[in-house]
Design an enzyme around this catalytic site. Sequence first.
Site, PDB file in Angstrom:
ATOM      1  N   SER A 179      38.277   6.697 -21.813  1.00 31.88           N
ATOM      2  CA  SER A 179      38.459   7.596 -20.830  1.00 31.88           C
ATOM      3  C   SER A 179      37.422   7.479 -19.631  1.00 31.88           C
ATOM      4  O   SER A 179      37.476   8.481 -18.824  1.00 31.88           O
ATOM      5  CB  SER A 179      37.929   8.919 -21.326  1.00 31.88           C
ATOM      6  OG  SER A 179      36.350   8.976 -21.738  1.00 31.88           O
ATOM      7  N   GLY A 180      36.988   6.403 -19.462  1.00 34.21           N
ATOM      8  CA  GLY A 180      36.131   6.033 -18.286  1.00 34.21           C
ATOM      9  C   GLY A 180      34.716   6.477 -18.281  1.00 34.21           C
ATOM     10  O   GLY A 180      34.007   6.222 -17.237  1.00 34.21           O
ATOM     11  N   LEU A 181      34.376   6.787 -19.484  1.00 39.28           N
ATOM     12  CA  LEU A 181      32.818   7.542 -19.490  1.00 39.28           C
ATOM     13  C   LEU A 181      32.124   6.503 -20.345  1.00 39.28           C
ATOM     14  O   LEU A 181      30.934   6.855 -20.471  1.00 39.28           O
ATOM     15  CB  LEU A 181      32.760   8.429 -20.383  1.00 39.28           C
ATOM     16  CG  LEU A 181      33.599  10.092 -19.667  1.00 39.28           C
ATOM     17  CD1 LEU A 181      33.368  11.175 -20.629  1.00 39.28           C
ATOM     18  CD2 LEU A 181      32.979   9.997 -18.161  1.00 39.28           C
ATOM     19  N   ALA A 229      30.941   0.424 -23.755  1.00 39.13           N
ATOM     20  CA  ALA A 229      29.780  -0.218 -23.389  1.00 39.13           C
ATOM     21  C   ALA A 229      28.815   0.739 -24.496  1.00 39.13           C
ATOM     22  O   ALA A 229      28.009   0.125 -24.975  1.00 39.13           O
ATOM     23  CB  ALA A 229      29.269   0.127 -22.124  1.00 39.13           C
ATOM     24  N   ASP A 240      28.359  -0.796 -16.788  1.00 40.65           N
ATOM     25  CA  ASP A 240      28.633   0.082 -17.986  1.00 40.65           C
ATOM     26  C   ASP A 240      27.369  -0.278 -18.841  1.00 40.65           C
ATOM     27  O   ASP A 240      26.821   0.668 -19.769  1.00 40.65           O
ATOM     28  CB  ASP A 240      29.998   0.049 -18.783  1.00 40.65           C
ATOM     29  CG  ASP A 240      30.859   0.702 -17.705  1.00 40.65           C
ATOM     30  OD1 ASP A 240      30.769   0.981 -16.516  1.00 40.65           O
ATOM     31  OD2 ASP A 240      32.102   0.966 -18.416  1.00 40.65           O
TER      32      ASP A 240
HETATM   33  C1  MEV Z   1      34.962   0.822 -15.446  1.00 44.47           C
HETATM   34  O1  MEV Z   1      34.077   1.767 -16.031  1.00 44.47           O
HETATM   35  C2  MEV Z   1      34.520   0.629 -14.221  1.00 44.47           C
HETATM   36  C3  MEV Z   1      35.571  -0.736 -13.318  1.00 44.47           C
HETATM   37  O2  MEV Z   1      34.544  -0.920 -12.016  1.00 44.47           O
HETATM   38  C4  MEV Z   1      35.113  -1.664 -14.012  1.00 44.47           C
HETATM   39  C5  MEV Z   1      33.838  -2.471 -14.198  1.00 44.47           C
HETATM   40  O3  MEV Z   1      32.981  -2.123 -13.311  1.00 44.47           O
HETATM   41  O4  MEV Z   1      33.658  -3.386 -15.175  1.00 44.47           O
HETATM   42  C6  MEV Z   1      36.728  -0.321 -13.083  1.00 44.47           C
END
Ligand code: MEV
Length: 300
Positions: free
Chosen positions: A87-89, A93, A135
Amino acid sequence: MTICSAPGKIFLCGEHAVVYGEPAIACAIDLRTRVSIQESLDTSITSKLGRGIDRHPYVLKAIERMKMLTEFDGVKVKIDSEIPPESGLGSSAAVTIATLSAINMEFDVGLSDEEIAELGHSIEVEIQGAASPTDTFISTMGGVVLMPSRRRLKNLDYGFVVGDTGKTSSTKELVGRVSLLRERYPDVVQMIFNAIGAIAKRGEHLIEEGDCSAIGELMNINQGLLESLGVGCPELSAQIYAARDAGAFGAKITGAGGGGCMVALVSHDHAEKVAKAIEEAGGRAIKARVTEVGVATEDE
Ligand code: MEV
């Protein structure tokens, strides 16, 4: 048995461009993933996703890498996470860093936090193809950090409301999509990256000054630039506009986009109203604050 936890993160600005070396600012948030590790004859992994090692490629890779540094047959791993996956959070990581750290402690391997962050980054690169160290570094160290210089910035007094679209997205795929756009229009895309980098450079000073309305305005500009890279989607836009209308300082995608989450910077007075607006726009609102606590051991 050792239990370690590590936080998720949001990007105040700079995702995607940071993969190409531009500055970005990310904050660890108070949503955590807990991993318990117990020595065992074979390896098993249990989480909300169920029992089965194939569902956890980051954890498996972390175990494999630690086996290169110390001797053990297997480990019993239990994962409990407050961070929605894909979800991008920064859920991958957080689980990677918590696993590495718990094995590090359980078997007295002696890795420093810097070494754990670096190992975590190399695991993300191996699995995703391309990844910035953002991350994994934030998850290890906590706080508000300027990347790639890793400079720790002042903590933000204001809060965040995250809006989860519930639509999962693959960072690998989104990073790949931006890379193809860059190959097709290198001159154009480089200028977009430069503009995103300029936002982070300004943001660094605005954070020191505590100027949240200017930071919010720059988050909105950053959102426009992310849209131009093709990583937006209607669900994210609906929640971003709703949050701004409800009084957020600024709102944008956080992470890779294409689904996943948006984030709004809010004053404490506006948090409830913004959360409600995000929910009415179809998202699941999560109130979050910056945490100074990176990876940490926890009691059983
Ligand atoms: C992913 O959370 C963020 C991106 O910039 C990829 C990265 O920094 O590895 C899209």
